[in-house]
Design a protein around this motif. Structure first.
Motif, PDB file in Angstrom:
ATOM      1  N   GLY A 382     -43.316 -11.129  12.914  1.00 53.77           N
ATOM      2  CA  GLY A 382     -41.984 -11.367  12.347  1.00 53.77           C
ATOM      3  C   GLY A 382     -41.109 -10.133  12.468  1.00 53.77           C
ATOM      4  O   GLY A 382     -39.927 -10.206  12.794  1.00 53.77           O
ATOM      5  N   ALA A 395     -34.444  -2.170   8.275  1.00 49.09           N
ATOM      6  CA  ALA A 395     -33.656  -3.336   7.845  1.00 49.09           C
ATOM      7  C   ALA A 395     -34.461  -4.613   8.047  1.00 49.09           C
ATOM      8  O   ALA A 395     -34.357  -5.565   7.269  1.00 49.09           O
ATOM      9  N   LEU A 399     -35.407  -7.417   5.264  1.00 54.99           N
ATOM     10  CA  LEU A 399     -35.123  -8.857   5.399  1.00 54.99           C
ATOM     11  C   LEU A 399     -36.383  -9.690   5.181  1.00 54.99           C
ATOM     12  O   LEU A 399     -36.352 -10.728   4.526  1.00 54.99           O
ATOM     13  N   LEU A 400     -37.496  -9.220   5.741  1.00 55.53           N
ATOM     14  CA  LEU A 400     -38.751  -9.968   5.582  1.00 55.53           C
ATOM     15  C   LEU A 400     -39.159 -10.036   4.107  1.00 55.53           C
ATOM     16  O   LEU A 400     -39.571 -11.086   3.617  1.00 55.53           O
ATOM     17  N   GLN A 402     -37.212  -9.594   1.460  1.00 54.46           N
ATOM     18  CA  GLN A 402     -36.242 -10.418   0.734  1.00 54.46           C
ATOM     19  C   GLN A 402     -36.555 -11.895   0.905  1.00 54.46           C
ATOM     20  O   GLN A 402     -36.505 -12.668  -0.043  1.00 54.46           O
ATOM     21  N   GLY A 403     -36.902 -12.245   2.123  1.00 53.73           N
ATOM     22  CA  GLY A 403     -37.280 -13.629   2.402  1.00 53.73           C
ATOM     23  C   GLY A 403     -38.506 -14.040   1.619  1.00 53.73           C
ATOM     24  O   GLY A 403     -38.577 -15.137   1.062  1.00 53.73           O
TER      25      GLY A 403
END
Lengths: 434, 252
Positions: A382, A395, A399-400, A402-403
């Motif tokens: 990912g 970043a 994002l990972l 946060q997901g």
């Protein structure tokens, strides 16, 4: 002098100051239990991975000088949309009426000591200290033994409380370390709705230990949403027991967000005593440094046709350690129970660790129960996928993660609180030096 | 010259997979790399995009005048290289919209450009969605999560459309797609073609090349390009199978 002698002195003082009444007897019984069982050690199976004995190596302040805190001191720690909320403030575990505001009709608040004697006495008698039959240990007994300045919250029948209740726990550790032992009994009458958001703040550098017991009763057709935000300083530890009895067919939604603290132990219980009750227990923990987070949950299906759903997700970095222990009891009569449980963990460093354990005890034969747990590192594929689209490594990690956190954050249905927690996590991820 | 691969050797752990690849691509061209399974096609795509599992043991790759192998995967993307994944990754909790917005703006930041404002971004997104026959609901969902094979590949080309790369590498983009999905995907790529960009199609089959007509076809076998020709070579391979190449090479 024994390390806990001052606790006994405090107990004796309270018994003298507030003699008689039902609660004096309750305190007395609890203090004997505390003396008998003591502070739980890692030899106690329930405390195998969480060592709190070290927290009792010092003498804490047990009282509160509420006047020492100005309203300005508290402004700094306000949650968003504070102005519209009903506000309950505890200072060093003691309810601080002068800082609290009730705006909504239908809620009444009073000291537990009073509620035990007035028209609410039958409710208090029926439900107070019900938690001790589920956490039978000295730390729970200690809260009851030193009960002082606890509150009773009553939501009147048929009332939908539109504005949430914000509960602030302030430990004033500017001069001495604080042992705060907040105690509450919240009663949702038939056909009511209540939203709670709770947060913990230690002021000053002397450290704090919060030993909270929160008991909630949810009657028929009532709905409770309860958001707990634990983001206190690294020298603030807590044992946090939340014991919810669903005495009627009701819906309970609890989200526990643990972002910082020293040793944090949560006991969350949903006791489902009425058919077709629903309990949703969610948790997100994101710990760094040497923090320790322990979530012990109990879902007790006593009657048929109840449904529960548990999802706990964790991110552990540096030397942080985590524990998840999820008990599900399905009693003999609790046929057609639907109980799901899942715990997922991401470890960001080699030194971080987690112990996760589902514990199902099923005595009925027609039930649907499932459980699962995962522990892993960040998904490398990912990460590469995001990088290959031009998103820099750091970043991409943010994002990972946060997901990963998203499906818990979505469960916070109080918009300002969801935005607030989402922002806390975003800030953490920006600062994160992975 | 957009891409110049010179004597590229690479492998995974101790195993050598690419044994000296030479390939040059000019702006405006479409190249296809075909070859049997295990010949090194996907390894080449991965090495170009910067996947870390692979070790480059020799040779060089120049992309747009820069030493590609020195760049991080994100810098390669920002320089204009795009890889359409054979198996696009599912990212729970991250919407396609949020993802592509972050990607577009990170690439702009790399190039010293201001981030796109909301209006410009939305306009661009709508345009590219229409191109790939995608709807807003799909872009609001978690990236690739629960997408069908066709949806995932359309999403790849959508991302390509948004990022406007100089070189797009399509790694087995046709695998597992029905004919309608192949048509949408190929149609999207064709509309994105210009004299300034190039496409490198990696495929096992000739099918995709009916829609995405290559200028040059290379046959990769056993880590080397063993044959280069025009689009007719794809038809010959389809007809005779890869054995004729293997026999030709092995008899040398």
């Amino acid at each position: 002098m024994n390390q806990t002698d001052y606790l006994k002195a405090r107990f004796e003082q309270l018994q003298q100051e507030e003699p008689g009444g039902n609660l004096a007897a309750v305190r007395s019984k609890a203090f004997s239990a505390f003396e008998r069982m003591g502070i739980p050690t890692v030899r106690n199976e329930e405390w195998k991975y969480t060592r709190i004995s070290g927290l009792f190596n010092k003498e804490y302040t047990l009282a509160a000088d509420i006047a020492a805190l100005s309203s300005n001191d508290l402004t700094t720690y306000q949650l968003p949309a504070h102005e519209e909320a009903n506000v309950l403030v505890f200072v060093n575990g003691i309810f601080a009426e002068q800082h609290s505001v009730i705006r909504s009709a239908g809620i009444s608040i009073q000291l537990l000591e009073l509620a035990a004697k007035n028209e609410y006495a039958p409710i208090v008698a029926a439900h107070f200290d019900h938690s001790s039959s589920y956490v039978n240990d000295g730390i729970n007994a200690l809260n009851t033994a030193l009960l002082h300045g606890g509150i009773f919250v009553h939501v009147a029948k048929n009332k939908v409380i539109e504005h949430p209740v914000y509960i602030y726990h302030i430990s004033d550790a500017r001069n001495t370390p604080v042992l705060a032992q907040p105690r509450s009994l919240v009663y949702l009458s038939e056909n009511t709705q209540l939203q709670l958001a709770e947060t913990y703040i230690t002021i000053g550098g002397s450290g704090s230990f919060t030993n909270q017991v929160m008991e909630v009763v949810v009657e028929k057709d009532a709905q409770l949403s309860y958001y707990k935000i634990q983001n206190d300083s690294a020298d603030a530890s807590q044992v946090n027991t939340t014991h919810i009895r669903q005495t009627g067919t009701s819906v309970v939604n609890v989200v526990t967000i643990s972002l910082n603290g020293g040793i944090v132990r949560n006991n969350l219980h949903a006791v489902m005593e009425a058919s077709h009750a629903e309990a949703h227990l969610y948790g997100l923990y994101f710990q760094q440094g040497n923090s320790h987070i322990d979530n012990h949950t109990v879902v007790d299906n006593v009657v048929p046709h109840c449904q529960s759903n548990e999802l706990y997700k964790g991110i552990l970095d540096n030397n942080a350690t985590g524990v998840f222990n999820g008990k599900i009891f399905v009693r003999k009569d609790a046929q057609k129970t639907n109980a799901f449980q899942s715990n997922k963990n991401v470890l960001l460093s080699d030194a971080a660790s987690v112990n996760t354990k589902p514990q199902l005890e099923i005595y009925a034969d027609d039930v649907k129960c499932s459980h699962g747990c995962t522990v892993g590192s960040l998904d490398e594929e990912g990460l590469f996928y995001l990088q290959s689209r031009g998103i820099p490594y750091k970043a991409a990690i943010a994002l990972l993660l946060q997901g990963f956190a998203m499906d818990i954050l979505e469960k916070i249905r109080l918009e300002p609180i969801r935005a607030y927690v989402t922002e806390l996590i975003a800030q953490r991820l920006t600062a994160e030096s992975i | 010259m957009l891409l110049r691969i010179h004597n590229l050797q690479a492998g995974i752990e101790e195993k050598e997979i690419l044994k000296g690849i030479n390939l040059e691509i000019q702006p405006g061209e479409v190249h296809a790399i075909m070859g049997p399974n295990g010949s090194g096609k996907s390894t080449l795509a991965s090495v170009l995009a910067g996947r870390q599992d692979y070790n480059v043991t020799g040779g060089s790759v120049t992309f747009n005048g820069k030493d590609l192998l020195e760049l991080s995967p994100e810098a390669r993307a920002a320089e204009g290289l795009f890889l359409s994944f054979q198996y696009p990754v599912e990212i729970p909790g991250l919407s396609t919209t949020n993802f592509i917005k972050t990607a577009v703006n990170e690439v702009r930041k790399y190039r010293g450009e201001e981030p796109l404002d909301a209006v410009a971004f939305l306009k661009m997104m709508k345009e590219k969605m229409a191109l790939m026959e995608m709807d807003q609901a799909m872009l609001s969902r978690s990236l690739n999560e629960g997408f069908s094979g066709g949806e995932k590949k359309r999403n790849e080309i959508f991302q390509m459309a948004m990022l406007q790369p100089k070189l797009a590498i399509l790694d087995e983009t046709d695998s597992g797609l029905d004919i309608d999905a192949i048509r949408i995907v190929a149609n999207g790529v064709n509309k994105l073609r210009s004299k300034d960009n190039a496409v490198l199609v990696i495929t096992h089959y000739q099918r995709l090349l009916d829609y995405l007509v290559p200028d040059v076809i290379h046959v990769l076998y056993n880590g080397r390009i063993v044959k280069t020709g025009t689009k007719e070579l794809a038809l010959e391979l389809e007809e005779k199978g890869y054995d004729f190449i293997k026999n030709e090479v092995n008899s040398l």
